[in-house]
Design a protein around this motif. Structure first.
Motif, PDB file in Angstrom:
ATOM      1  N   LEU A 228       0.864  -1.186   0.000  1.00 40.77           N
ATOM      2  CA  LEU A 228       0.000   0.000   0.000  1.00 40.77           C
ATOM      3  C   LEU A 228       0.895   1.228   0.000  1.00 40.77           C
ATOM      4  O   LEU A 228       1.821   1.335   0.799  1.00 40.77           O
ATOM      5  N   ARG A 229       0.631   2.143  -0.917  1.00 38.04           N
ATOM      6  CA  ARG A 229       1.366   3.405  -0.942  1.00 38.04           C
ATOM      7  C   ARG A 229       0.398   4.543  -1.227  1.00 38.04           C
ATOM      8  O   ARG A 229      -0.405   4.472  -2.161  1.00 38.04           O
ATOM      9  N   VAL A 230       0.480   5.577  -0.419  1.00 40.71           N
ATOM     10  CA  VAL A 230      -0.321   6.782  -0.620  1.00 40.71           C
ATOM     11  C   VAL A 230       0.631   7.950  -0.826  1.00 40.71           C
ATOM     12  O   VAL A 230       1.481   8.229   0.020  1.00 40.71           O
ATOM     13  N   ARG A 231       0.493   8.610  -1.954  1.00 36.24           N
ATOM     14  CA  ARG A 231       1.312   9.788  -2.261  1.00 36.24           C
ATOM     15  C   ARG A 231       0.393  11.011  -2.153  1.00 36.24           C
ATOM     16  O   ARG A 231      -0.473  11.235  -2.994  1.00 36.24           O
ATOM     17  N   ARG A 232       0.592  11.786  -1.093  1.00 34.18           N
ATOM     18  CA  ARG A 232      -0.291  12.935  -0.858  1.00 34.18           C
ATOM     19  C   ARG A 232       0.037  14.079  -1.812  1.00 34.18           C
ATOM     20  O   ARG A 232       1.198  14.480  -1.945  1.00 34.18           O
ATOM     21  N   ARG A 233      -1.003  14.582  -2.480  1.00 33.20           N
ATOM     22  CA  ARG A 233      -0.866  15.729  -3.368  1.00 33.20           C
ATOM     23  C   ARG A 233      -2.097  16.612  -3.242  1.00 33.20           C
ATOM     24  O   ARG A 233      -3.216  16.123  -3.080  1.00 33.20           O
ATOM     25  N   SER A 234      -1.876  17.911  -3.381  1.00 30.95           N
ATOM     26  CA  SER A 234      -2.985  18.869  -3.313  1.00 30.95           C
ATOM     27  C   SER A 234      -3.613  19.015  -4.697  1.00 30.95           C
ATOM     28  O   SER A 234      -3.362  19.980  -5.429  1.00 30.95           O
ATOM     29  N   ILE A 235      -4.418  18.020  -5.064  1.00 25.86           N
ATOM     30  CA  ILE A 235      -5.138  18.034  -6.336  1.00 25.86           C
ATOM     31  C   ILE A 235      -6.610  17.790  -6.058  1.00 25.86           C
ATOM     32  O   ILE A 235      -7.007  17.582  -4.906  1.00 25.86           O
ATOM     33  N   ASP A 236      -7.421  17.810  -7.078  1.00 25.91           N
ATOM     34  CA  ASP A 236      -8.871  17.765  -6.891  1.00 25.91           C
ATOM     35  C   ASP A 236      -9.445  16.360  -6.755  1.00 25.91           C
ATOM     36  O   ASP A 236     -10.596  16.211  -6.346  1.00 25.91           O
ATOM     37  N   GLN A 237      -8.698  15.331  -7.134  1.00 27.77           N
ATOM     38  CA  GLN A 237      -9.206  13.971  -7.075  1.00 27.77           C
ATOM     39  C   GLN A 237      -8.198  13.038  -6.412  1.00 27.77           C
ATOM     40  O   GLN A 237      -7.009  13.355  -6.312  1.00 27.77           O
ATOM     41  N   VAL A 238      -8.707  11.878  -5.996  1.00 28.10           N
ATOM     42  CA  VAL A 238      -7.848  10.784  -5.564  1.00 28.10           C
ATOM     43  C   VAL A 238      -7.797   9.771  -6.698  1.00 28.10           C
ATOM     44  O   VAL A 238      -8.827   9.351  -7.226  1.00 28.10           O
ATOM     45  N   HIS A 239      -6.590   9.403  -7.089  1.00 27.19           N
ATOM     46  CA  HIS A 239      -6.384   8.431  -8.157  1.00 27.19           C
ATOM     47  C   HIS A 239      -5.975   7.110  -7.521  1.00 27.19           C
ATOM     48  O   HIS A 239      -4.985   7.053  -6.782  1.00 27.19           O
ATOM     49  N   LEU A 240      -6.742   6.063  -7.790  1.00 28.15           N
ATOM     50  CA  LEU A 240      -6.564   4.770  -7.145  1.00 28.15           C
ATOM     51  C   LEU A 240      -6.211   3.694  -8.170  1.00 28.15           C
ATOM     52  O   LEU A 240      -6.772   3.669  -9.269  1.00 28.15           O
ATOM     53  N   VAL A 241      -5.306   2.795  -7.806  1.00 29.61           N
ATOM     54  CA  VAL A 241      -5.061   1.585  -8.582  1.00 29.61           C
ATOM     55  C   VAL A 241      -5.002   0.415  -7.602  1.00 29.61           C
ATOM     56  O   VAL A 241      -4.207   0.418  -6.666  1.00 29.61           O
ATOM     57  N   LEU A 242      -5.862  -0.564  -7.835  1.00 32.49           N
ATOM     58  CA  LEU A 242      -5.886  -1.783  -7.034  1.00 32.49           C
ATOM     59  C   LEU A 242      -5.700  -2.966  -7.981  1.00 32.49           C
ATOM     60  O   LEU A 242      -6.397  -3.066  -8.998  1.00 32.49           O
TER      61      LEU A 242
END
Length: 415
Positions: A228-242
């Motif tokens: 699991l990796r979460v890269r925090r960015r100040s953007i308008d959406q969350v981009h997910l890949v599972l």
């Protein structure tokens, strides 16, 4: 039906020619049986860098003159670096196919690889990498690959990283070309308004003197791992890949993977498109993907959602995967997925360059072509039980999740 002639020159170069009576154009491709997966540690991005360099000039022409030649014959001249192949290709009117082949042969055999050009192109590639890093979809896919495949070459970006590209020397690029750009490791494909006899004569004239044998072993199979990796960015959406490991090219479940991916997220009627986009309006972009390599494969789902919906979207993706493993798909769903896959294949064969790319990739990776009729038969042979079994296999294997956006790791752990 696909009818082509396949022959091998004395230097080991395989040549495939498919004449099409209705065509007014010719697609020419030189396929190298090596790509980013053939890079050693410290070489990430070298195969892609080398591909760029072949457009920077030859012993007879500088880069500007080469570009002018490309524009003069019109059509399309380009190249692409993949995981396991690198392709230089042209699609031109029939009257220019010999010139297109001459152009590609000159780039391949007479590229000057000038050190000053290397330094200049390094800056271009670094800008390309920055653009990929800025694109959240590209970034999350790269994070997913790195998590799933670890230190194996499949875990590295094809373009490399800023650090790896900055450290690539001229000598490494020269060595890479010497070790991998060899006739026994290449295939030439010509498709369209071309005579096989003339093609044989021209390929022998231009590439018959190419010498060398592949001097680098292929990498072994990767070992997938969960993460699991979460890269925090100040953007308008969350981009997910599972996702996780899926069927590779030699896997009996390859065609089951194609059908499963189509049912899950391969079109407007797919389960995830209907549930996540149409019913719950959580995302605009949601799809499944399946990449098959020689010794490995990967299957997964991508979605871009508003921040507060990320947990819900992830839960729905997992629920659909679990349902596919628990319940057989309906006969209607199965037939719809088969029809979609068959149509995509057969409609693609209407395209001259698509036929060339399909033939070149198969000859390079498999050593043979798979007739379209055989592909259709294998798609039609996939059963609901096959899909269910593969879904269970995917759920039982290592699961990897990557996310980019304004979200925290703990926001996804309970989803």
């Amino acid at each position: 039906m696909q009818h082509y002639e396949l022959f091998t020159l004395a230097n080991g170069l395989r040549v495939a020619v498919e004449p099409l009576a209705h065509a007014r154009s010719v697609a020419v491709g030189i396929w190298i049986g090596a790509g980013a997966n053939d890079e050693r540690r410290g070489e990430a991005g070298a195969a892609h860098f080398l591909e760029h360099m072949l457009f920077k000039g030859t012993l007879r022409r500088n880069g500007r003159e080469l570009a002018a030649w490309m524009d003069r014959i019109g059509g399309e001249v380009n190249a692409v670096t993949g995981r396991e192949t690198t392709t230089y290709y042209a699609w031109v009117l029939a009257e220019y196919w010999v010139e297109a082949l001459e152009l590609l042969a000159e780039m391949l055999l007479e590229s000057r690889l000038d050190p000053s050009d290397v330094e200049r192109e390094r800056q271009v590639i670094l800008e390309e990498i920055k653009g990929d890093d800025d694109a959240a979809e590209q970034r999350v896919m790269a994070d997913f690959d790195q998590l799933l495949w670890g230190s194996h070459p499949l875990g590295r970006p094809i373009t490399g990283t800023r650090r790896s590209v900055a450290g690539l020397s001229w000598q490494r690029l020269v060595a890479l070309r010497r070790e991998l750009y060899t006739p026994d490791n290449a295939v030439v494909c010509l498709v369209g308004a071309v005579d096989p006899g003339a093609a044989r004569e021209q390929v022998a004239r231009l590439l018959g003197g190419w010498q060398g044998t592949r001097a680098r072993p292929r990498p072994g199979p990767p070992v997938p791992r969960p993460g699991l990796r979460v890269r925090r960015r100040s953007i308008d959406q969350v981009h997910l890949v599972l996702g996780g490991p899926g069927p590779g090219l030699g896997d009996p479940a390859l065609y089951s993977g194609m059908v499963l991916g189509t049912i899950l997220g391969g079109g407007n009627s797919s389960r995830l498109f209907q549930r996540i986009r149409e019913e719950e309006a959580l995302a605009y972009n949601v799809y499944s993907f399946h990449e098959a390599y020689r010794h490995a494969g990967v299957m997964g789902v991508y979605a871009a959602v508003r921040t507060e919906a990320a947990g819900r979207a992830l839960a729905l993706i997992r629920a659909e995967l679990e349902r596919l493993a628990r319940e057989p798909v309906s006969a209607e769903e199965l037939e719809r997925a088969r029809a979609q896959l068959k149509s995509s294949l057969l409609l693609g064969l209407e395209s001259v360059p698509e036929r060339m790319h399909r033939m070149g990739e198969q000859l390079t990776l498999l050593g043979r072509t798979v007739p379209p009729e055989q592909v259709v038969a294998r798609i039609e042979a996939v059963t609901a039980a096959d899909v269910q079994a593969l879904a269970g296999r995917l759920l039982a294997g290592p699961q990897t999740l990557a996310a980019v956006g304004p979200i925290r790791r703990e926001d996804l752990l309970g989803a």
